[in-house]
Design a protein around this motif. Structure first.
Motif, PDB file in Angstrom:
ATOM      1  N   ARG A  59       0.835  -1.192   0.000  1.00 49.15           N
ATOM      2  CA  ARG A  59       0.000   0.000   0.000  1.00 49.15           C
ATOM      3  C   ARG A  59       0.876   1.250   0.000  1.00 49.15           C
ATOM      4  N   PRO A  60       1.048   1.888  -1.162  1.00 47.80           N
ATOM      5  CA  PRO A  60       1.846   3.109  -1.218  1.00 47.80           C
ATOM      6  C   PRO A  60       1.352   4.195  -0.270  1.00 47.80           C
ATOM      7  N   ALA A  61       0.046   4.226  -0.006  1.00 46.48           N
ATOM      8  CA  ALA A  61      -0.497   5.228   0.912  1.00 46.48           C
ATOM      9  C   ALA A  61       0.049   5.033   2.325  1.00 46.48           C
ATOM     10  N   VAL A  62       0.257   3.789   2.712  1.00 44.14           N
ATOM     11  CA  VAL A  62       0.836   3.505   4.026  1.00 44.14           C
ATOM     12  C   VAL A  62       2.283   3.977   4.069  1.00 44.14           C
ATOM     13  N   TRP A  63       3.011   3.722   3.001  1.00 47.65           N
ATOM     14  CA  TRP A  63       4.402   4.184   2.921  1.00 47.65           C
ATOM     15  C   TRP A  63       4.474   5.707   3.048  1.00 47.65           C
ATOM     16  N   LYS A  64       3.558   6.389   2.383  1.00 47.48           N
ATOM     17  CA  LYS A  64       3.518   7.845   2.458  1.00 47.48           C
ATOM     18  C   LYS A  64       3.158   8.299   3.867  1.00 47.48           C
ATOM     19  N   ALA A  65       2.279   7.548   4.527  1.00 41.26           N
ATOM     20  CA  ALA A  65       1.933   7.881   5.910  1.00 41.26           C
ATOM     21  C   ALA A  65       3.127   7.705   6.837  1.00 41.26           C
ATOM     22  N   PHE A  66       3.948   6.670   6.574  1.00 41.72           N
ATOM     23  CA  PHE A  66       5.166   6.504   7.363  1.00 41.72           C
ATOM     24  C   PHE A  66       6.036   7.754   7.274  1.00 41.72           C
ATOM     25  N   ALA A  67       6.046   8.384   6.106  1.00 39.84           N
ATOM     26  CA  ALA A  67       6.862   9.577   5.900  1.00 39.84           C
ATOM     27  C   ALA A  67       6.191  10.823   6.458  1.00 39.84           C
ATOM     28  N   PHE A 117       7.252  -3.574  13.186  1.00 39.84           N
ATOM     29  CA  PHE A 117       6.853  -4.069  11.863  1.00 39.84           C
ATOM     30  C   PHE A 117       6.727  -5.590  11.874  1.00 39.84           C
ATOM     31  N   GLY A 118       7.601  -6.263  12.602  1.00 43.01           N
ATOM     32  CA  GLY A 118       7.521  -7.713  12.690  1.00 43.01           C
ATOM     33  C   GLY A 118       6.237  -8.167  13.346  1.00 43.01           C
ATOM     34  N   LYS A 119       5.790  -7.448  14.356  1.00 49.09           N
ATOM     35  CA  LYS A 119       4.545  -7.811  15.042  1.00 49.09           C
ATOM     36  C   LYS A 119       3.343  -7.721  14.106  1.00 49.09           C
ATOM     37  N   ALA A 120       3.390  -6.777  13.156  1.00 49.19           N
ATOM     38  CA  ALA A 120       2.263  -6.574  12.241  1.00 49.19           C
ATOM     39  C   ALA A 120       2.503  -7.184  10.867  1.00 49.19           C
ATOM     40  N   LEU A 121       3.662  -7.806  10.657  1.00 44.84           N
ATOM     41  CA  LEU A 121       4.028  -8.384   9.358  1.00 44.84           C
ATOM     42  C   LEU A 121       3.975  -7.335   8.239  1.00 44.84           C
ATOM     43  N   VAL A 122       4.527  -6.180   8.519  1.00 44.56           N
ATOM     44  CA  VAL A 122       4.544  -5.095   7.534  1.00 44.56           C
ATOM     45  C   VAL A 122       5.394  -5.498   6.333  1.00 44.56           C
ATOM     46  N   VAL A 123       4.881  -5.280   5.128  1.00 42.58           N
ATOM     47  CA  VAL A 123       5.609  -5.655   3.915  1.00 42.58           C
ATOM     48  C   VAL A 123       6.270  -4.459   3.231  1.00 42.58           C
ATOM     49  N   GLU A 124       5.889  -3.255   3.595  1.00 46.17           N
ATOM     50  CA  GLU A 124       6.471  -2.073   2.943  1.00 46.17           C
ATOM     51  C   GLU A 124       7.989  -2.063   3.140  1.00 46.17           C
ATOM     52  N   PRO A 125       8.732  -1.547   2.136  1.00 52.68           N
ATOM     53  CA  PRO A 125      10.188  -1.803   2.046  1.00 52.68           C
ATOM     54  C   PRO A 125      11.064  -0.921   2.924  1.00 52.68           C
ATOM     55  N   TYR A 126      10.845  -0.979   4.232  1.00 51.80           N
ATOM     56  CA  TYR A 126      11.666  -0.193   5.154  1.00 51.80           C
ATOM     57  C   TYR A 126      13.104  -0.697   5.181  1.00 51.80           C
ATOM     58  N   LEU A 127      13.286  -2.010   5.238  1.00 50.17           N
ATOM     59  CA  LEU A 127      14.636  -2.564   5.330  1.00 50.17           C
ATOM     60  C   LEU A 127      15.476  -2.163   4.119  1.00 50.17           C
ATOM     61  N   GLY A 128      14.942  -2.408   2.913  1.00 54.57           N
ATOM     62  CA  GLY A 128      15.714  -2.112   1.712  1.00 54.57           C
ATOM     63  C   GLY A 128      15.954  -0.622   1.509  1.00 54.57           C
ATOM     64  N   THR A 129      14.976   0.184   1.877  1.00 51.86           N
ATOM     65  CA  THR A 129      15.074   1.617   1.607  1.00 51.86           C
ATOM     66  C   THR A 129      15.837   2.361   2.695  1.00 51.86           C
ATOM     67  N   VAL A 130      15.382   2.239   3.938  1.00 49.63           N
ATOM     68  CA  VAL A 130      15.949   3.025   5.030  1.00 49.63           C
ATOM     69  C   VAL A 130      17.236   2.406   5.563  1.00 49.63           C
ATOM     70  N   VAL A 131      17.193   1.100   5.855  1.00 48.97           N
ATOM     71  CA  VAL A 131      18.352   0.465   6.480  1.00 48.97           C
ATOM     72  C   VAL A 131      19.472   0.252   5.456  1.00 48.97           C
ATOM     73  N   VAL A 132      19.145  -0.389   4.334  1.00 52.84           N
ATOM     74  CA  VAL A 132      20.174  -0.684   3.334  1.00 52.84           C
ATOM     75  C   VAL A 132      20.495   0.551   2.495  1.00 52.84           C
ATOM     76  N   GLY A 133      19.481   1.128   1.863  1.00 58.81           N
ATOM     77  CA  GLY A 133      19.724   2.308   1.046  1.00 58.81           C
ATOM     78  C   GLY A 133      20.315   3.448   1.856  1.00 58.81           C
ATOM     79  N   GLU A 156       2.924  11.333   8.118  1.00 59.77           N
ATOM     80  CA  GLU A 156       2.199  11.348   9.380  1.00 59.77           C
ATOM     81  C   GLU A 156       3.071  10.947  10.565  1.00 59.77           C
ATOM     82  N   LEU A 157       3.885   9.921  10.370  1.00 60.19           N
ATOM     83  CA  LEU A 157       4.682   9.407  11.476  1.00 60.19           C
ATOM     84  C   LEU A 157       6.118   9.937  11.470  1.00 60.19           C
ATOM     85  N   GLY A 158       6.662  10.209  10.297  1.00 58.42           N
ATOM     86  CA  GLY A 158       8.043  10.674  10.201  1.00 58.42           C
ATOM     87  C   GLY A 158       9.073   9.614  10.504  1.00 58.42           C
ATOM     88  N   ILE A 159       8.665   8.338  10.476  1.00 58.15           N
ATOM     89  CA  ILE A 159       9.588   7.286  10.912  1.00 58.15           C
ATOM     90  C   ILE A 159      10.643   6.947   9.860  1.00 58.15           C
TER      91      ILE A 159
END
Length: 381
Positions: free
Chosen positions: A40-48, A79-95, A50-53
């Motif tokens: 859900r791209p909308a969730v990814w945008k909310a992470f940025a 994210f593990g508790k909710a099984l989030v699939v949005e690409p935080y690991l690849g984008t924020v941690v790795v990138g 609404e939450l700023g995470i």
């Protein structure tokens, strides 16, 4: 050693947990995974927005919240508790890791786009013949004037279907398995010559087989020093391993809690099966594996900014514990649920699938046990 979280870190955990509780139920996640997009791209945008995470682990100078590896671990555990699939690991941690550690000239711009939710990144490093040897590369980048020509194939690139950019390892010199001659590039996924074959993974994520055919790259695509990228790759992968261990702690907690709750409800011989002593012992063993995993992950997170050897040892040790725990807790959770534990309608099966994938992520338990022995004693098993 103090494992206490600061007030800001506790607020971050509460913010993420609250948002996911309201917007990331199991049924909602299941529907998103089954959709054509798979996220859900909308969730990814909310992470940025609404939450700023997405900026939690970046310095304030780069527009972030001034955090680091601990903030990544906190986010990944929730994210593990909710099984989030949005690409935080690849984008924020790795990138983000490659941008922070490489001295890349365009790092501030890329990180700004990551924080704003405008850039998503997938790490294209694995090749079919290489297994867990990161320098075993058939993908090549050859000089072409001031730029490069990229050719090769990368396998199981997690998050690539959603990515705007790929971070690609390629050989710019030396032999196929040499430590020297490894370089890292930032590639626009829409560049001419980049083709992908997208598919779902067993745990609900999406991945791609990515082929590069005479992809023209500018001089500014090179991340870090030419031919000296292996140490950078190992550093970022260690950080990704530790963050993945954080996610695993969230997954393991849900596996244990879900199993404990089920055994209180499931009855045999007129009583809940949680009253059977042998099953109580089993669930205690599951809890011990969870607590050991949390402790090892916290230790590795603290040591991820240590020297190269200490960082790598801590990451390897945590990954070994996480691998064992994912197998033990996951398999026991399924066994105690019976056959229904693997049905698509029950959340426990989805957590088990994610735990199974985490066990093999970036390298198997045996691989990291061997890596720890090599780092500690100078030899492999």
């Amino acid at each position: 050693m103090d494992f206490s979280f600061t007030e800001e870190q506790s607020m971050l955990r509460d913010t993420v947990a609250s948002y996911l509780a309201d917007n990331y139920s199991f049924d909602t996640r299941r529907a998103a995974v089954a959709s054509e997009a798979g996220w859900r791209p909308a969730v990814w945008k909310a992470f940025a927005d609404e939450l700023g995470i997405l900026g939690a682990s970046f310095s304030e100078d780069l527009g972030g919240l001034g955090g680091g590896p601990i903030e990544n671990m906190i986010v990944m555990e929730e994210f593990g508790k909710a099984l989030v699939v949005e690409p935080y690991l690849g984008t924020v941690v790795v990138g983000g890791g490659f941008m922070k550690h490489s001295g890349y000239a365009g790092a501030a711009d890329v990180i700004g786009k990551i924080i704003a939710g405008e850039a998503t990144i997938a790490f294209a490093y694995a090749e079919p013949q290489a297994r867990y040897t990161w320098q075993d590369l058939k993908t090549t980048a050859k000089k072409d004037g001031a730029g490069w020509i990229l050719n090769g194939h990368k396998a199981v690139v997690i998050g690539a279907p959603w990515a705007s950019h790929l971070i690609v390892t390629a050989r710019t010199g030396g032999g196929q398995r040499d430590a020297q001659g490894v370089s890292v590039f930032l590639v626009d996924k829409n560049a001419k010559g980049v083709t992908t074959r997208d598919y779902p993974t067993v745990d609900g994520q999406r991945a791609s087989e990515v082929t590069f055919e005479n992809v023209a790259l500018g001089a500014d695509a090179l991340i870090g020093a030419e031919g000296a990228g292996l140490a950078l790759v190992e550093k970022v992968i260690d950080e990704a391993v530790v963050a993945t261990c954080g996610e695993a702690c969230g997954v393991l907690r849900k596996l244990h809690e879900g199993t404990l709750e089920y055994t209180k409800q499931r009855k045999q011989f007129g009583v809940p099966i949680s009253s059977f002593q042998v099953l109580q012992h089993r669930m205690v063993d599951m809890f011990i594996q969870l607590e050991q995993s949390i402790s090892m992950t916290y230790m590795a997170t603290i040591k991820v900014t240590d020297t190269d050897v200490e960082r790598a040892k801590a990451a390897a040790a945590a990954k070994v514990q996480i691998g064992k725990a994912c197998k033990f807790v996951g398999q026991n959770a399924i066994q105690l649920h019976g056959g229904m534990g693997m049905t698509d309608e029950m959340a426990i099966g989805h957590y088990f699938k994610r735990a199974t994938m985490i066990e093999a992520a970036f390298g198997s338990t045996d691989h990291y046990l061997s890596r720890y022995e090599t780092l500690s004693f100078g030899k492999a098993a």
